[in-house]
Design an enzyme around this catalytic site. Structure first.
Site, PDB file in Angstrom:
ATOM      1  N   CYS A   1     -30.354   7.431   2.704  1.00  0.00           N
ATOM      2  CA  CYS A   1     -29.559   6.384   2.064  1.00  0.00           C
ATOM      3  C   CYS A   1     -30.388   5.853   0.911  1.00  0.00           C
ATOM      4  O   CYS A   1     -31.383   6.481   0.526  1.00  0.00           O
ATOM      5  CB  CYS A   1     -29.157   5.302   3.070  1.00  0.00           C
ATOM      6  SG  CYS A   1     -30.514   4.322   3.742  1.00  0.00           S
TER       7      CYS A   1
ATOM      8  N   THR B   1     -32.555   3.423   0.535  1.00  0.00           N
ATOM      9  CA  THR B   1     -33.967   3.224   0.888  1.00  0.00           C
ATOM     10  C   THR B   1     -34.422   4.130   2.031  1.00  0.00           C
ATOM     11  O   THR B   1     -35.625   4.252   2.272  1.00  0.00           O
ATOM     12  CB  THR B   1     -34.182   1.776   1.366  1.00  0.00           C
ATOM     13  OG1 THR B   1     -33.306   1.555   2.484  1.00  0.00           O
ATOM     14  CG2 THR B   1     -33.905   0.771   0.266  1.00  0.00           C
TER      15      THR B   1
ATOM     16  N   ASP C   1     -25.620   8.622   2.529  1.00  0.00           N
ATOM     17  CA  ASP C   1     -24.617   7.745   1.914  1.00  0.00           C
ATOM     18  C   ASP C   1     -24.660   7.925   0.398  1.00  0.00           C
ATOM     19  O   ASP C   1     -25.382   8.790  -0.133  1.00  0.00           O
ATOM     20  CB  ASP C   1     -24.778   6.284   2.388  1.00  0.00           C
ATOM     21  CG  ASP C   1     -25.902   5.521   1.694  1.00  0.00           C
ATOM     22  OD1 ASP C   1     -26.631   6.115   0.865  1.00  0.00           O
ATOM     23  OD2 ASP C   1     -26.059   4.314   1.976  1.00  0.00           O
TER      24      ASP C   1
ATOM     25  N   HIS D   1     -50.202  12.562  23.155  1.00  0.00           N
ATOM     26  CA  HIS D   1     -49.031  11.989  22.474  1.00  0.00           C
ATOM     27  C   HIS D   1     -47.762  12.091  23.307  1.00  0.00           C
ATOM     28  O   HIS D   1     -46.824  11.317  23.088  1.00  0.00           O
ATOM     29  CB  HIS D   1     -48.839  12.655  21.114  1.00  0.00           C
ATOM     30  CG  HIS D   1     -50.034  12.509  20.221  1.00  0.00           C
ATOM     31  ND1 HIS D   1     -50.431  11.303  19.725  1.00  0.00           N
ATOM     32  CD2 HIS D   1     -50.944  13.419  19.807  1.00  0.00           C
ATOM     33  CE1 HIS D   1     -51.524  11.466  19.007  1.00  0.00           C
ATOM     34  NE2 HIS D   1     -51.862  12.741  19.047  1.00  0.00           N
TER      35      HIS D   1
ATOM     36  N   HIS E   1     -47.424  13.920  15.969  1.00  0.00           N
ATOM     37  CA  HIS E   1     -47.695  12.855  16.946  1.00  0.00           C
ATOM     38  C   HIS E   1     -46.433  12.294  17.581  1.00  0.00           C
ATOM     39  O   HIS E   1     -46.402  12.032  18.774  1.00  0.00           O
ATOM     40  CB  HIS E   1     -48.470  11.714  16.284  1.00  0.00           C
ATOM     41  CG  HIS E   1     -49.917  12.042  16.043  1.00  0.00           C
ATOM     42  ND1 HIS E   1     -50.851  11.092  15.693  1.00  0.00           N
ATOM     43  CD2 HIS E   1     -50.592  13.218  16.098  1.00  0.00           C
ATOM     44  CE1 HIS E   1     -52.042  11.664  15.547  1.00  0.00           C
ATOM     45  NE2 HIS E   1     -51.900  12.958  15.781  1.00  0.00           N
TER      46      HIS E   1
HETATM   47  C1  RB5 Z   1     -26.161   0.992   0.020  1.00  0.00           C
HETATM   48  O1  RB5 Z   1     -25.947   0.264  -1.125  1.00  0.00           O
HETATM   49  C2  RB5 Z   1     -27.575   0.737   0.535  1.00  0.00           C
HETATM   50  O2  RB5 Z   1     -27.621  -0.495   1.167  1.00  0.00           O
HETATM   51  C3  RB5 Z   1     -28.005   1.840   1.455  1.00  0.00           C
HETATM   52  O3  RB5 Z   1     -27.961   3.050   0.790  1.00  0.00           O
HETATM   53  C4  RB5 Z   1     -29.385   1.742   2.040  1.00  0.00           C
HETATM   54  O4  RB5 Z   1     -30.344   1.500   1.086  1.00  0.00           O
HETATM   55  C5  RB5 Z   1     -29.517   0.849   3.208  1.00  0.00           C
HETATM   56  O5  RB5 Z   1     -30.550   0.764   3.884  1.00  0.00           O
END
Ligand code: RB5
Length: 149
Positions: A66, A68, A9, A134, A99
């Site tokens: 994305c 995070t 994203d 595993h 694993h």
């Molecule tokens: C987008 O702003 C953000 O929420 C997305 O990139 C991500 O971090 C979501 O888990």
């Protein structure tokens, strides 16, 4: 040629560019489904596209990213057949393959990793699936698909 599918994203444009470049250097044919601009998109849509493409066949593994890595990895893991790891470091990236036999790896573009994502990617690619004890656990994970507790 070995193939990888990649999607991200708007929160992970820069890190994904590095990932794509690194995969190409390693000799992969990279199918990057986007995005390359900061315009907002929804990470579940990008996860669905990448997983759909992967499940169509021909790919060694997939990469999603994305802000995070959390939202897009959760989304990917909702899709049958996908085991998406979100490693914190090189050790976790190694274990994700050896694993957990993960077939997707996720990264966060807004996360300050203690080790470079390229090294984490290398650890994931170069670690063999250990199998053995595993295998039973991986099979149990997959048996949870669609489950209700
Ligand atoms: C987008 O702003 C953000 O929420 C997305 O990139 C991500 O971090 C979501 O888990």
């Amino acid at each position: 040629m070995k193939k990888v599918v990649v999607a991200n994203d708007h929160g992970a444009v820069d890190v994904t560019k590095r990932i794509v470049e690194h995969l190409k250097k390693r000799g992969y044919s990279v199918n990057h489904l986007g995005v390359t601009s900061p315009d907002s998109v929804d990470y579940p849509d990008m996860a669905a596209q990448a997983c759909g493409e992967f499940l169509a066949g021909g790919y060694e593994f997939g990469v999603v990213a994305c802000g995070t890595g959390i939202g897009i990895s959760i989304s990917a893991n909702k899709i049958n057949g996908i085991r998406c790891a979100l490693p914190q470091n090189v050790f976790a990236a190694t274990m994700a393959k050896s694993h957990n036999n993960a077939n997707f790896i996720a990264f966060g573009g807004r996360i300050e990793y203690t080790e470079p994502v390229e090294k984490m990617l290398d650890a994931f690619i170069d670690s063999p699936v250990e199998g053995g004890r595993h295998t039973k656990r991986v099979n149990k994970m997959m048996a949870l698909e669609g489950g209700v507790c």
